[in-house]
Design a protein around this motif. Structure first.
Motif, PDB file in Angstrom:
ATOM      1  N   ASN A   1      53.397 -19.597  21.857  1.00 46.69           N
ATOM      2  CA  ASN A   1      53.645 -21.029  22.063  1.00 46.69           C
ATOM      3  C   ASN A   1      54.380 -21.427  20.626  1.00 46.69           C
ATOM      4  N   SER A   2      54.018 -20.740  19.708  1.00 43.25           N
ATOM      5  CA  SER A   2      54.548 -20.957  18.325  1.00 43.25           C
ATOM      6  C   SER A   2      55.629 -20.370  17.849  1.00 43.25           C
TER       7      SER A   2
ATOM      8  N   ARG B   1      62.093 -15.499  25.621  1.00 44.89           N
ATOM      9  CA  ARG B   1      61.210 -16.212  26.533  1.00 44.89           C
ATOM     10  C   ARG B   1      61.868 -17.311  27.502  1.00 44.89           C
TER      11      ARG B   1
ATOM     12  N   ASN C   1      59.085 -17.655  33.781  1.00 45.76           N
ATOM     13  CA  ASN C   1      57.938 -17.169  33.436  1.00 45.76           C
ATOM     14  C   ASN C   1      58.187 -15.550  32.952  1.00 45.76           C
TER      15      ASN C   1
ATOM     16  N   GLN D   1      45.425 -17.771  29.657  1.00 44.51           N
ATOM     17  CA  GLN D   1      44.044 -18.761  29.790  1.00 44.51           C
ATOM     18  C   GLN D   1      43.505 -18.363  31.211  1.00 44.51           C
TER      19      GLN D   1
ATOM     20  N   ASN E   1      60.581 -19.772  30.153  1.00 48.89           N
ATOM     21  CA  ASN E   1      59.209 -20.299  30.677  1.00 48.89           C
ATOM     22  C   ASN E   1      59.539 -20.644  31.949  1.00 48.89           C
TER      23      ASN E   1
ATOM     24  N   LEU F   1      49.547 -17.647  26.692  1.00 48.54           N
ATOM     25  CA  LEU F   1      49.372 -18.223  25.597  1.00 48.54           C
ATOM     26  C   LEU F   1      50.528 -17.238  24.648  1.00 48.54           C
TER      27      LEU F   1
ATOM     28  N   THR G   1      50.218 -17.045  37.366  1.00 48.13           N
ATOM     29  CA  THR G   1      49.678 -17.881  36.537  1.00 48.13           C
ATOM     30  C   THR G   1      50.821 -18.910  35.880  1.00 48.13           C
ATOM     31  N   ALA G   2      50.452 -20.127  35.463  1.00 45.39           N
ATOM     32  CA  ALA G   2      51.622 -20.828  35.504  1.00 45.39           C
ATOM     33  C   ALA G   2      52.110 -20.558  33.841  1.00 45.39           C
ATOM     34  N   PRO G   3      53.194 -20.991  33.527  1.00 43.17           N
ATOM     35  CA  PRO G   3      53.745 -20.625  32.165  1.00 43.17           C
ATOM     36  C   PRO G   3      53.171 -21.227  31.276  1.00 43.17           C
ATOM     37  N   SER G   4      52.574 -22.520  31.331  1.00 42.78           N
ATOM     38  CA  SER G   4      51.783 -23.105  30.460  1.00 42.78           C
ATOM     39  C   SER G   4      50.345 -22.397  30.167  1.00 42.78           C
ATOM     40  N   SER G   5      50.079 -21.721  30.943  1.00 41.37           N
ATOM     41  CA  SER G   5      48.886 -20.962  30.744  1.00 41.37           C
ATOM     42  C   SER G   5      49.140 -19.545  29.994  1.00 41.37           C
TER      43      SER G   5
END
Length: 118
Positions: A53-54, A70, A75, A99, A72, A32, A26-30
Motif C-alpha cells: 500500500n506504500s 498493481r 485486484n 487482512q 487495484n 496489504l 477479498t477486496a483490494p483494500s484488504s
C-alpha cells in the motif's frame, strides 16, 4: 483468498516474459501486499517483487530489469520481466498478504515455471 497466476514459460537470455496474478475472495483494500517470490532448485525462496500500500519492493537481483504493477480495480498484479538471465530460471509463486478477522494472513498461489535458456 485465491490467487490465480498466469504467464511464464520459456525465454532466451535477454528476452522478456510477463506474469500476472489475480486475487479473488477479498477486496483490494484488504490486500496489504501482493507480489512474486521465486525458488530455484536447491535454493531458498526469495522475493522477486511486491507491491504494498506504500510502494514497491524488488529483490536486488532483479532491480532495473523487472517491473511490478498493481491494478487495484482488477485486484491483479503484473510482473514485466526484461533482460532475462539464465539465473532467473525458477518456479515463481504469487503471494498476497491480506487482512482477515484474525489479522494478516499470507496466501500463496500455484507456482509457474520460468525457464531462461542461454
Amino acid at each position: 483468498v485465491q490467487l490465480q497466476a498466469s504467464g511464464g514459460g520459456l525465454a532466451q537470455a535477454g528476452g522478456s516474459l510477463n506474469l500476472s496474478c489475480a486475487a479473488s475472495g477479498t477486496a483490494p483494500s484488504s490486500v496489504l501486499a501482493i507480489g512474486w517470490y521465486r525458488q530455484a532448485p536447491g535454493k531458498q525462496r526469495e522475493l522477486v517483487a511486491d507491491a504494498t500500500n506504500s510502494g514497491t519492493n524488488y529483490g536486488d537481483s532483479v532491480k532495473g530489469r523487472f517491473t511490478i504493477v498493481r491494478d487495484n480495480a482488477r485486484n491483479t498484479v503484473y510482473l514485466q520481466m526484461n533482460s532475462l538471465k539464465p539465473e532467473d530460471t525458477a518456479v515463481y509463486y504469487c503471494s498476497a498478504l491480506a487482512q482477515s478477522e484474525d489479522g494478516p494472513v499470507n496466501y500463496w498461489g500455484q507456482g509457474t515455471l520460468v525457464t531462461v535458456s542461454s
